[in-house]
Scaffold this motif. Structure first.
Motif, PDB file in Angstrom:
ATOM      1  N   GLN A  95       0.831  -1.200   0.000  1.00 48.72           N
ATOM      2  CA  GLN A  95       0.000   0.000   0.000  1.00 48.72           C
ATOM      3  C   GLN A  95       0.869   1.256   0.000  1.00 48.72           C
ATOM      4  OE1 GLN A  95      -2.456  -0.801   3.423  1.00 48.72           O
ATOM      5  NE2 GLN A  95      -4.103  -1.637   2.164  1.00 48.72           N
ATOM      6  N   PHE A  96       1.949   1.245   0.771  1.00 49.53           N
ATOM      7  CA  PHE A  96       2.863   2.384   0.774  1.00 49.53           C
ATOM      8  C   PHE A  96       3.545   2.539  -0.591  1.00 49.53           C
ATOM      9  CE2 PHE A  96       2.928   2.061   5.529  1.00 49.53           C
ATOM     10  CZ  PHE A  96       2.423   3.324   5.763  1.00 49.53           C
ATOM     11  N   LYS A  97       3.877   1.413  -1.246  1.00 50.96           N
ATOM     12  CA  LYS A  97       4.482   1.484  -2.582  1.00 50.96           C
ATOM     13  C   LYS A  97       3.517   2.133  -3.566  1.00 50.96           C
ATOM     14  CE  LYS A  97       7.729  -2.340  -2.521  1.00 50.96           C
ATOM     15  NZ  LYS A  97       8.054  -3.682  -3.015  1.00 50.96           N
ATOM     16  N   GLU A  98       2.243   1.773  -3.457  1.00 52.42           N
ATOM     17  CA  GLU A  98       1.245   2.371  -4.348  1.00 52.42           C
ATOM     18  C   GLU A  98       1.131   3.869  -4.101  1.00 52.42           C
ATOM     19  OE1 GLU A  98      -2.337   0.074  -3.790  1.00 52.42           O
ATOM     20  OE2 GLU A  98      -1.364  -1.747  -4.502  1.00 52.42           O
ATOM     21  N   ALA A  99       1.133   4.280  -2.837  1.00 55.08           N
ATOM     22  CA  ALA A  99       1.074   5.708  -2.508  1.00 55.08           C
ATOM     23  C   ALA A  99       2.317   6.422  -3.034  1.00 55.08           C
ATOM     24  CB  ALA A  99       0.945   5.900  -1.002  1.00 55.08           C
ATOM     25  N   LEU A 111       2.153   6.987  -6.715  1.00 53.56           N
ATOM     26  CA  LEU A 111       1.243   8.076  -7.083  1.00 53.56           C
ATOM     27  C   LEU A 111       1.936   9.433  -6.980  1.00 53.56           C
ATOM     28  CD1 LEU A 111      -2.080   6.978  -5.343  1.00 53.56           C
ATOM     29  CD2 LEU A 111      -1.596   7.014  -7.797  1.00 53.56           C
ATOM     30  N   ILE A 112       2.819   9.569  -6.008  1.00 48.91           N
ATOM     31  CA  ILE A 112       3.541  10.826  -5.818  1.00 48.91           C
ATOM     32  C   ILE A 112       4.711  10.923  -6.798  1.00 48.91           C
ATOM     33  CG2 ILE A 112       4.819  12.257  -4.173  1.00 48.91           C
ATOM     34  CD1 ILE A 112       3.229  10.763  -1.942  1.00 48.91           C
ATOM     35  N   ASP A 113       5.364   9.808  -7.068  1.00 44.67           N
ATOM     36  CA  ASP A 113       6.512   9.772  -7.981  1.00 44.67           C
ATOM     37  C   ASP A 113       6.004   9.845  -9.417  1.00 44.67           C
ATOM     38  OD1 ASP A 113       8.973   9.426  -9.186  1.00 44.67           O
ATOM     39  OD2 ASP A 113       9.093   7.276  -8.746  1.00 44.67           O
ATOM     40  N   GLN A 114       5.600  11.032  -9.824  1.00 47.36           N
ATOM     41  CA  GLN A 114       4.948  11.247 -11.118  1.00 47.36           C
ATOM     42  C   GLN A 114       5.837  10.869 -12.310  1.00 47.36           C
ATOM     43  OE1 GLN A 114       1.721  13.189 -11.561  1.00 47.36           O
ATOM     44  NE2 GLN A 114       1.394  12.545  -9.470  1.00 47.36           N
ATOM     45  N   MET A 131      13.287   5.791   2.335  1.00 42.28           N
ATOM     46  CA  MET A 131      13.162   7.007   3.138  1.00 42.28           C
ATOM     47  C   MET A 131      11.689   7.349   3.359  1.00 42.28           C
ATOM     48  SD  MET A 131      16.150   9.219   1.312  1.00 42.28           S
ATOM     49  CE  MET A 131      16.063  10.656   2.343  1.00 42.28           C
ATOM     50  N   PHE A 132      10.885   7.203   2.324  1.00 46.95           N
ATOM     51  CA  PHE A 132       9.446   7.458   2.409  1.00 46.95           C
ATOM     52  C   PHE A 132       8.819   6.544   3.452  1.00 46.95           C
ATOM     53  CE2 PHE A 132       5.124   6.426   0.902  1.00 46.95           C
ATOM     54  CZ  PHE A 132       4.556   7.693   0.870  1.00 46.95           C
ATOM     55  N   LEU A 133       9.161   5.261   3.412  1.00 47.98           N
ATOM     56  CA  LEU A 133       8.622   4.288   4.355  1.00 47.98           C
ATOM     57  C   LEU A 133       9.052   4.624   5.783  1.00 47.98           C
ATOM     58  CD1 LEU A 133       6.873   1.754   4.305  1.00 47.98           C
ATOM     59  CD2 LEU A 133       8.954   0.404   4.121  1.00 47.98           C
ATOM     60  N   THR A 134      10.290   5.050   5.959  1.00 53.52           N
ATOM     61  CA  THR A 134      10.774   5.446   7.281  1.00 53.52           C
ATOM     62  C   THR A 134       9.999   6.648   7.796  1.00 53.52           C
ATOM     63  OG1 THR A 134      12.986   4.618   6.766  1.00 53.52           O
ATOM     64  CG2 THR A 134      12.804   6.163   8.597  1.00 53.52           C
TER      65      THR A 134
END
Length: 197
Positions: free
Chosen positions: A40-44, A47-50, A106-109
């Motif tokens: 789920q975090f990868k999907e989010a 979405l941000i990593d355009q 880093m995003f996950l952290t």
């Protein structure tokens, strides 16, 4: 003779099975989450990593905000671009190359830091109180049924019936969310105490 066990010696080359096991075993922040949560975090993140380069940078953030109809202030952008996990938040921009961005680890952290700061009781009370116009500590079961079936992680009718059935719903069709949150807190405290024993 080395004072360290042979498997820790720098002269030993890891076997193929040891290398394979090391790749499979989660490390660091990945071990804090279940595989489904990581997905789920990868999907989010995607979405941000355009631009799909594996990093969230200034252009990605601007595009994401634009898609939401938000015009971020320069200060907000600077804070988002210079914030780094595990080091007390914002770092001076001279120490960070802004175009490098934030990778998924880093995003996950950063997400884990925010989740572990989450005060479930206060957040739940605030969420429910936004629908409690009379500030009575209750919301209508019919309204709850509608919200739970139509927004967010939708629940099916059997799940909603099981949730609303019980001592927290009165005969007038009101759900006492303040009492429900109190019981959650007590159960959480009991589970925490049992785990420490």
């Amino acid at each position: 003779m080395s004072r360290y066990p042979s498997h820790l010696s720098p002269n030993i080359t890891p076997t193929k099975s040891q290398k394979s096991r090391a790749r499979r075993e989660p490390s660091g922040v990945f071990s804090l989450f279940q595989p489904q949560q990581i997905q789920q975090f990868k999907e989010a993140f995607s979405l941000i990593d355009q631009d799909r380069d594996g990093l969230v940078g200034e252009r990605d953030l601007k595009d994401t905000f634009a898609s939401l109809g938000i015009v971020p202030s320069p200060e907000m952008m600077e804070e988002l671009l210079t914030s780094r996990p595990g080091e007390g938040g914002v770092q001076p921009s001279s120490e960070i190359t802004r175009d490098r961005g934030i990778n998924f680890a880093m995003f996950l952290t950063m997400m884990s830091e925010h989740l572990f700061e989450f005060d479930a009781e206060a957040e739940l009370l605030e969420a429910f109180s936004s629908f409690d116009e009379s500030d009575s500590g209750t919301v209508k079961c019919d309204e709850m049924r509608k919200w739970l079936s139509e927004t967010g992680d939708r629940m099916n009718q059997a799940e909603i019936d099981r949730f609303l059935k019980g001592s927290f719903a009165d005969r007038q069709g009101n759900f006492n969310y303040k009492e429900w949150v109190k019981v959650l807190r007590v159960n959480e405290d009991d589970n925490g105490a049992a785990a420490q024993a």
